[in-house]
Scaffold this motif. Structure first.
Motif, PDB file in Angstrom:
ATOM      1  N   VAL A  93       0.848  -1.188   0.000  1.00  0.00           N
ATOM      2  CA  VAL A  93       0.000   0.000   0.000  1.00  0.00           C
ATOM      3  C   VAL A  93       0.887   1.243   0.000  1.00  0.00           C
ATOM      4  O   VAL A  93       1.747   1.411   0.867  1.00  0.00           O
ATOM      5  CB  VAL A  93      -0.939   0.035   1.230  1.00  0.00           C
ATOM      6  N   TYR A  94       0.668   2.108  -0.991  1.00  0.00           N
ATOM      7  CA  TYR A  94       1.407   3.368  -1.112  1.00  0.00           C
ATOM      8  C   TYR A  94       0.456   4.527  -0.803  1.00  0.00           C
ATOM      9  O   TYR A  94      -0.632   4.615  -1.385  1.00  0.00           O
ATOM     10  CB  TYR A  94       1.935   3.565  -2.535  1.00  0.00           C
ATOM     11  N   ASP A  95       0.862   5.427   0.075  1.00  0.00           N
ATOM     12  CA  ASP A  95       0.116   6.664   0.270  1.00  0.00           C
ATOM     13  C   ASP A  95       0.464   7.643  -0.851  1.00  0.00           C
ATOM     14  O   ASP A  95       1.632   7.737  -1.271  1.00  0.00           O
ATOM     15  CB  ASP A  95       0.448   7.295   1.622  1.00  0.00           C
ATOM     16  N   SER A 155       0.400  11.664  -1.975  1.00  0.00           N
ATOM     17  CA  SER A 155       0.290  12.982  -1.362  1.00  0.00           C
ATOM     18  C   SER A 155       0.601  14.074  -2.377  1.00  0.00           C
ATOM     19  O   SER A 155       1.395  13.886  -3.305  1.00  0.00           O
ATOM     20  CB  SER A 155       1.234  13.108  -0.158  1.00  0.00           C
ATOM     21  N   ASN A 191      -2.533  14.314   1.967  1.00  0.00           N
ATOM     22  CA  ASN A 191      -2.903  12.996   1.459  1.00  0.00           C
ATOM     23  C   ASN A 191      -4.032  13.122   0.446  1.00  0.00           C
ATOM     24  O   ASN A 191      -5.054  13.757   0.717  1.00  0.00           O
ATOM     25  CB  ASN A 191      -3.330  12.084   2.613  1.00  0.00           C
ATOM     26  N   THR A 229      -4.588   6.549  -2.094  1.00  0.00           N
ATOM     27  CA  THR A 229      -3.715   5.392  -1.908  1.00  0.00           C
ATOM     28  C   THR A 229      -3.674   4.565  -3.190  1.00  0.00           C
ATOM     29  O   THR A 229      -4.636   4.528  -3.957  1.00  0.00           O
ATOM     30  CB  THR A 229      -4.200   4.474  -0.767  1.00  0.00           C
ATOM     31  N   TYR A 230      -2.534   3.939  -3.403  1.00  0.00           N
ATOM     32  CA  TYR A 230      -2.373   2.939  -4.469  1.00  0.00           C
ATOM     33  C   TYR A 230      -2.071   1.610  -3.792  1.00  0.00           C
ATOM     34  O   TYR A 230      -1.144   1.510  -2.977  1.00  0.00           O
ATOM     35  CB  TYR A 230      -1.236   3.315  -5.419  1.00  0.00           C
ATOM     36  N   THR A 231      -2.871   0.593  -4.104  1.00  0.00           N
ATOM     37  CA  THR A 231      -2.704  -0.726  -3.477  1.00  0.00           C
ATOM     38  C   THR A 231      -2.502  -1.784  -4.547  1.00  0.00           C
ATOM     39  O   THR A 231      -3.264  -1.849  -5.524  1.00  0.00           O
ATOM     40  CB  THR A 231      -3.938  -1.092  -2.630  1.00  0.00           C
TER      41      THR A 231
END
Length: 295
Positions: free
Chosen positions: A65-67, A69, A74, A77-79
């Motif tokens: 999981v990438y936050d 911003s 924020n 998210t990329y999952t």
């Protein structure tokens, strides 16, 4: 004083315009996944940063999981979830959630396809569901299969949706767009789209080191059958289960509502077809459905 106020507003306006232009049109690419079968990257606005991934493992799933911003705020998210099935096939799921208040343009890229052959799984228009029961269902078969040597990659479409609460209190996914057309240039498959605020996008692929079907004829028969029987093929796969068209209710917002239905999750069509026309594809879909139904 009033003149200074107007000048200040103009300065703020032009600063916001510059930021918006940068967010929309200046892009860079970040590689997020690579193995011997496939390399994935996300092409995003340059000023949207990806954090270091938070990685976890549970059962057959590896999740990163990438936050995301923008200027320290924020915006989503990329999952990425890699699911390794018992037969060696891999299912890779990608999800992006736009939690901010501005839209942004993205491209989810599949690389190293320069020497791959491609076969569409949508050679013709799919039949319609019974619209008196389900209403319209614009989803189509997965995009198609790329073959490079012994590797085969079945690429799903991109589904853009938002969470929606019905009058009953139930939460569903309202499909806003299905992105079924991509571009392939210089060995890169680019899945381009806009993600509106408070929306999410989901896509998936299946990668194997063996042919998905024993023969091309067997694959063609399944493609034809699934186009003629839209409820046979599970088009919108996610790590939690397949989203399928929900029956209509008195709530008009169910026109494009999707959710989980246990009997569809069980994928009885793959079980039936695998008995008469065994294939790695059906076996993988069955194993994946068993994964979904585990307590």
């Amino acid at each position: 004083m009033f003149r200074k106020f107007i000048i200040l507003l103009l300065v703020i306006f032009f600063m916001l315009l510059i930021i918006f232009t940068a967010v929309m049109f200046l892009k860079n690419e970040v590689e997020v996944y690579s193995n011997k079968e496939v390399t994935l990257a996300i092409e995003k606005p340059m000023f949207i940063n990806l954090s270091e991934p938070a990685a976890t493992e549970k059962g057959s799933d590896r999740t990163a999981v990438y936050d995301m911003s923008l200027l320290g705020l924020n915006v989503g998210t990329y999952t990425l979830v890699e699911r390794t099935l018992e037969n060696g096939a891999s299912l890779i799921f990608e999800e992006i959630k736009n939690t901010g208040w501005i839209p942004y343009a993205l491209s989810l890229n599949v690389k190293n396809l320069a020497e791959a052959d491609f076969k569409s799984w949508n050679p013709e228009t799919a039949a319609s569901l019974d619209e008196e029961i389900y209403g319209p269902d614009p989803t189509t078969n997965p995009y198609g299969v790329f073959t490079r040597g012994n590797t085969e990659i079945l690429q799903g479409n991109v589904f853009v949706s938002r969470n929606l609460q019905l009058e009953t209190g139930d939460w569903v996914q309202e499909l806003r767009h299905e992105i079924p057309e991509f571009t392939l240039e210089e060995g890169v498959l680019a899945k381009n789209y806009w993600l509106p605020p408070k929306h999410q996008s989901q896509t998936w692929m299946m990668a194997t080191q063996e042919p998905l079907f024993e023969t091309e004829k067997a694959e063609d028969e399944w493609i034809t059958f699934s186009l003629e029987n839209p409820q046979a093929q599970l088009n919108w796969l996610t790590p939690q289960g397949p989203f399928v068209k929900l029956p209509l209710t008195d709530d008009p917002r169910t026109q494009l509502s999707y959710g989980f239905i246990t009997v569809r999750t069980a994928d009885l069509n793959s079980i039936e077809w695998n008995e008469t026309s065994p294939s790695l594809f059906f076996e993988s879909m069955i194993l994946n459905s068993e994964n979904y139904l585990q307590p």
